[in-house]
Design a protein around this motif. Structure first.
Motif, PDB file in Angstrom:
ATOM      1  N   GLY A 317       0.800  -1.216   0.000  1.00 59.47           N
ATOM      2  CA  GLY A 317       0.000   0.000   0.000  1.00 59.47           C
ATOM      3  C   GLY A 317       0.832   1.264   0.000  1.00 59.47           C
ATOM      4  O   GLY A 317       0.418   2.285   0.564  1.00 59.47           O
ATOM      5  N   THR A 318       1.996   1.231  -0.625  1.00 61.42           N
ATOM      6  CA  THR A 318       2.810   2.434  -0.788  1.00 61.42           C
ATOM      7  C   THR A 318       2.733   2.891  -2.236  1.00 61.42           C
ATOM      8  O   THR A 318       2.581   2.083  -3.151  1.00 61.42           O
ATOM      9  N   LEU A 319       2.868   4.197  -2.441  1.00 60.67           N
ATOM     10  CA  LEU A 319       2.728   4.754  -3.787  1.00 60.67           C
ATOM     11  C   LEU A 319       3.796   4.232  -4.733  1.00 60.67           C
ATOM     12  O   LEU A 319       3.586   4.156  -5.942  1.00 60.67           O
ATOM     13  N   VAL A 320       4.958   3.886  -4.207  1.00 58.91           N
ATOM     14  CA  VAL A 320       6.050   3.376  -5.047  1.00 58.91           C
ATOM     15  C   VAL A 320       6.001   1.854  -5.151  1.00 58.91           C
ATOM     16  O   VAL A 320       6.133   1.282  -6.238  1.00 58.91           O
ATOM     17  N   GLY A 321       5.795   1.181  -4.020  1.00 57.00           N
ATOM     18  CA  GLY A 321       5.862  -0.278  -4.008  1.00 57.00           C
ATOM     19  C   GLY A 321       4.774  -0.955  -4.804  1.00 57.00           C
ATOM     20  O   GLY A 321       5.019  -1.939  -5.514  1.00 57.00           O
ATOM     21  N   ASP A 322       3.542  -0.456  -4.732  1.00 60.72           N
ATOM     22  CA  ASP A 322       2.429  -1.091  -5.449  1.00 60.72           C
ATOM     23  C   ASP A 322       2.629  -1.080  -6.966  1.00 60.72           C
ATOM     24  O   ASP A 322       2.446  -2.118  -7.622  1.00 60.72           O
ATOM     25  N   PRO A 323       2.984   0.065  -7.570  1.00 64.62           N
ATOM     26  CA  PRO A 323       3.212   0.045  -9.023  1.00 64.62           C
ATOM     27  C   PRO A 323       4.336  -0.892  -9.442  1.00 64.62           C
ATOM     28  O   PRO A 323       4.240  -1.558 -10.482  1.00 64.62           O
ATOM     29  N   ILE A 324       5.395  -0.974  -8.632  1.00 67.03           N
ATOM     30  CA  ILE A 324       6.489  -1.893  -8.952  1.00 67.03           C
ATOM     31  C   ILE A 324       5.982  -3.333  -8.935  1.00 67.03           C
ATOM     32  O   ILE A 324       6.290  -4.129  -9.836  1.00 67.03           O
ATOM     33  N   GLU A 325       5.186  -3.684  -7.938  1.00 66.59           N
ATOM     34  CA  GLU A 325       4.694  -5.063  -7.848  1.00 66.59           C
ATOM     35  C   GLU A 325       3.789  -5.406  -9.022  1.00 66.59           C
ATOM     36  O   GLU A 325       3.895  -6.497  -9.606  1.00 66.59           O
ATOM     37  N   VAL A 326       2.873  -4.503  -9.388  1.00 68.50           N
ATOM     38  CA  VAL A 326       1.974  -4.790 -10.506  1.00 68.50           C
ATOM     39  C   VAL A 326       2.743  -4.864 -11.824  1.00 68.50           C
ATOM     40  O   VAL A 326       2.443  -5.711 -12.677  1.00 68.50           O
ATOM     41  N   THR A 327       3.753  -4.017 -11.983  1.00 67.93           N
ATOM     42  CA  THR A 327       4.587  -4.091 -13.188  1.00 67.93           C
ATOM     43  C   THR A 327       5.279  -5.446 -13.283  1.00 67.93           C
ATOM     44  O   THR A 327       5.300  -6.081 -14.350  1.00 67.93           O
ATOM     45  N   ALA A 328       5.838  -5.909 -12.164  1.00 69.12           N
ATOM     46  CA  ALA A 328       6.523  -7.203 -12.155  1.00 69.12           C
ATOM     47  C   ALA A 328       5.542  -8.345 -12.426  1.00 69.12           C
ATOM     48  O   ALA A 328       5.849  -9.269 -13.197  1.00 69.12           O
ATOM     49  N   LEU A 329       4.381  -8.301 -11.800  1.00 71.14           N
ATOM     50  CA  LEU A 329       3.371  -9.332 -12.048  1.00 71.14           C
ATOM     51  C   LEU A 329       2.959  -9.368 -13.514  1.00 71.14           C
ATOM     52  O   LEU A 329       2.838 -10.441 -14.120  1.00 71.14           O
ATOM     53  N   THR A 330       2.752  -8.194 -14.087  1.00 67.47           N
ATOM     54  CA  THR A 330       2.340  -8.128 -15.490  1.00 67.47           C
ATOM     55  C   THR A 330       3.392  -8.724 -16.402  1.00 67.47           C
ATOM     56  O   THR A 330       3.080  -9.489 -17.330  1.00 67.47           O
ATOM     57  N   GLN A 331       4.659  -8.418 -16.131  1.00 69.87           N
ATOM     58  CA  GLN A 331       5.733  -8.992 -16.945  1.00 69.87           C
ATOM     59  C   GLN A 331       5.764 -10.511 -16.818  1.00 69.87           C
ATOM     60  O   GLN A 331       5.932 -11.229 -17.813  1.00 69.87           O
ATOM     61  N   ALA A 332       5.587 -11.021 -15.604  1.00 65.41           N
ATOM     62  CA  ALA A 332       5.639 -12.468 -15.391  1.00 65.41           C
ATOM     63  C   ALA A 332       4.459 -13.170 -16.050  1.00 65.41           C
ATOM     64  O   ALA A 332       4.609 -14.263 -16.612  1.00 65.41           O
TER      65      ALA A 332
END
Length: 694
Positions: A317-332
């Motif tokens: 639930g951080t402004l930086v961490g959430d976008p990074i996680e979704v980006t990584a999930l999308t790539q995977a």
């Protein structure tokens, strides 16, 4: 599904937990589907009891919110053979985890002291301030030395103490990877099972924040300003802490199926890696590492990403961490033919806060229960997407309402992520349990339910618990209940039994006072043989009553012979009713000081009126945070080794010294002593002007 010829799958056959608002997996699940946010306020009296000034609550920057587990320090010392002194020395994290380990094995349907085969333990704990409370109060426990405190408090003794107290002889390992600890423990336990190092494995983690206090909100930091976690939402501002303990019992899947275990879910595959240096800083997450660990887990599980219907995200639930996680999930997930928005996304941190070393197992248990109940619980506190996440270009949809999990022509599957500060990432792929094999149909005659406990009071509590469970679960086959109680509980000295033919009769008998002991002269072997060859139901009830009487007298019964040739299943039943007493030391309660300390001089930055300039005081703070002895004037904070975390620490000192707090961006925009001094002086002028007009 599971291939008996090439079984690399792991079954979750037991679970136990203590999470905010939940002391059993059933309560945990009920809270999840009810959309309960179990994070609560820490009241003034609680702060005072833990040595903190309740006046902090008047400061809007102080956030007294926490996902608290109640009953901390309540522990059944006698059950685990601790003296009163040693039980109080024992960190409440260790108390909690030891109870959960026992309960998890019982819920799996196995005697914790006599599981068939070797049992490994893989677990981790956080560090808290409990040991320091002892050090501050030597009057309470004279003679306690550093070694005793170390053994009773440090995380490296968590797993081995469980092995010692329960007599478990498999590998016993401490896992320490920060927030990903407990999911890494599950991965390591699975590897040990597949390598043949153990036949059962306990895996999990525990985290309790002690002393129990709130936190100071810092703009740009990782903590939420209001104690709510809003994962993936536009108004997400950080995490809130939570207590928690979770333990799962793991077995090789085919072994579990062959032995009639209750399988909550199947681990098809898992992976662990590290982000390395491809990230903004040591505490920052990395896209490449997260994407890669998910890809490796998919490969280990031999699944198409498109077959996964839900991902339990790390989701801080951080402004930086959430976008990074979704980006990584999308790539995977781009490795498969996944439709946009087809995969539900959520995080249990919105319900219970960030439970640190227990966070991974909290997410794993949520996903396993979702598979078992075929419902995906809602992700709380979501208003609209984080603007840095374009969900339209991803396979994911934030699950904002409970969703029935419909089959899609294949087994239901879920992914679980957990990422640790320091970069150690873990991902697990779960699959719903296979349909259980049919059991041998029992005759209508009767069933023998046996109970035992260390004390008469515990025995009565156990009977009441079982009666309530049978009343609420009338679909449970009594033959399986009887089998689980006979084979899956440790025999204690105080005993009772019930012979029943249906649930109503069982509930009535369990709710009534225990019958007195009768003398039985036949041997257990003789009675078992007669039961196996009985000719009518009346004879069966009489023989079961005699066998129960023999059990009540303290005889050891070979229950396996009673069920020889019949296929039975172990079923989750209420666990041992621990008789807890308080074994906890708290700090001296807070008492206001007779003399208040001198307030900071906002013009000079000291409480003594010395004429240090703003730049001089800031230079001291730079040096304190960075550990620099040389002159830091004119040098860039980040070129000297600073990062976002140390910048937050710097701002905390600035606020303490000057009474004003610049935003985090100010350190990035004005990274030298002179530049930041200008920002501080401007804020001081604003504060003076405001006070002058008040």
């Amino acid at each position: 599904m599971i291939d008996a010829e090439n079984d690399t799958h792991i079954a979750i056959v037991g679970m136990a937990c203590r999470f905010p608002g939940a002391s059993t997996p059933e309560q945990y699940w009920d809270n999840l589907v009810a959309g309960v946010d179990s994070v609560r306020a820490i009241e003034a009296q609680e702060l005072r009891e833990w040595g903190a000034d309740p006046e902090r609550l008047a400061d809007p920057r102080y956030v007294a919110m926490h996902g608290a587990v109640d009953g901390i320090g309540e522990f059944d010392a006698g059950f685990f053979h601790f003296s009163e002194r040693d039980a109080t020395l024992l960190n409440p994290q260790h108390q909690l985890f030891l109870e959960c380990a026992w309960e998890a094995l019982e819920r799996a349907g196995y005697d914790p002291h006599a599981a068939p085969g070797t049992v490994g333990v893989f677990a981790g704990a956080g560090r808290n301030g409990y040991a320091s409370v002892f050090q501050d109060r030597p009057d309470r426990f004279p003679g306690v030395d550093d070694l005793a405190l170390h053994l009773a408090n440090e995380p490296e003794h968590l797993s081995t103490r469980v092995s010692y107290k329960l007599g478990l002889t498999g590998p016993s390992m401490a896992v320490m990877t920060a927030c990903s600890t407990s999911l890494v423990a599950v991965h390591e336990a699975s590897r040990a099972l597949l390598a043949g190092e153990c036949d059962f494995a306990l895996a999990g983690g525990v985290s309790l924040r002690l002393p129990r206090v709130g936190y100071w909100y810092r703009e740009g930091g990782t903590m939420s300003p209001d104690g709510r976690c809003r994962t993936f939402s536009a108004d997400a501002r950080g995490i809130v802490g939570g207590d928690g303990a979770g333990v799962v019992v793991l077995r090789r899947a085919q072994d579990a199926i062959d032995d009639g275990d209750h399988v909550h879910a199947v681990i098809r595959g898992s992976a662990v890696n590290n982000d390395g240096s491809e990230r903004a800083g040591y505490t920052a997450p990395g896209v490449r590492g997260q994407a890669e660990v998910i890809r490796i887990a998919h490969a280990a599980a031999e699944v198409d990403p498109a077959s996964i219907g839900y991902v339990e995200a790390h989701g801080t639930g951080t402004l930086v961490g959430d976008p990074i996680e979704v980006t990584a999930l999308t790539q995977a997930f781009q490795d498969g033919s996944v439709a946009d928005g087809s995969i539900a996304l959520g995080s249990v941190k919105t319900n219970i806060g960030h439970t640190d070393t227990a966070a991974g197992v909290a997410g794993l248990m949520k996903a396993a229960l979702a598979l078992e109940h075929r419902v995906i619980p809602a992700n709380l506190h979501f208003s609209e997407p984080n603007p840095a996440i374009d969900f339209a270009r991803t396979p994911f949809t934030v699950n904002t309402a409970n969703r029935g999990w419909q089959p899609a022509g294949q087994p239901r599957r879920a992914g679980v992520s957990s990422f640790g500060i320091g970069g150690t990432n873990a991902h697990v792929v779960l699959e719903e349990a296979p349909a259980p094999a049919p059991t041998t149909e029992p005759g209508p005659g009767g069933h023998l339910l046996v109970l035992s406990a260390r004390t008469p009071a515990a025995l009565d509590a156990m009977a009441a618990r079982l009666a309530g469970h049978l009343r609420e679960n009338p679909e449970l086959p009594l033959a399986d209940v009887a089998f689980t109680l006979q084979q899956g509980r440790h025999p204690f000295a105080h005993r009772r039994y019930v012979v029943c033919s249906d649930h109503a009769q069982a509930v009535r008998a369990l709710s009534a006072p225990a019958a007195g002991r009768s003398t039985v002269r036949a041997s257990s072997d003789e009675l078992v043989e007669r039961i196996r060859s009985h000719s009518d139901d009346g004879e069966l009830v009489g023989l079961l009553d005699e066998l129960g009487g023999l059990w009540q007298q303290g005889a050891a019964i070979d229950w396996s012979r009673l069920h020889d040739g019949a296929r039975r299943r172990r079923v989750p039943l209420p666990t041992y009713p621990f008789e807890r007493r308080t074994h906890l030391v708290k700090p001296e309660p807070f008492a206001p000081s007779a003399t208040a300390p001198a307030a900071p001089d906002t013009a000079t930055g000291t409480g003594t009126g010395t004429a240090a300039s703003t730049e001089e005081r800031l230079a001291e703070l730079f040096a304190k945070v960075l550990g620099e002895q040389a002159d830091v004037a004119g040098q860039d904070f980040f070129e000297l080794g600073g990062d976002s975390l140390s910048a937050i620490q710097l701002l905390a000192l600035v606020e303490e010294t000057f009474g004003v707090c610049p935003p985090l961006e100010a350190v990035f925009d004005a990274p030298t002593v002179g530049e930041l001094a200008t920002v501080v002086e401007d804020l001081l002028k604003v504060m003076d002007a405001t006070e002058g007009t008040a």
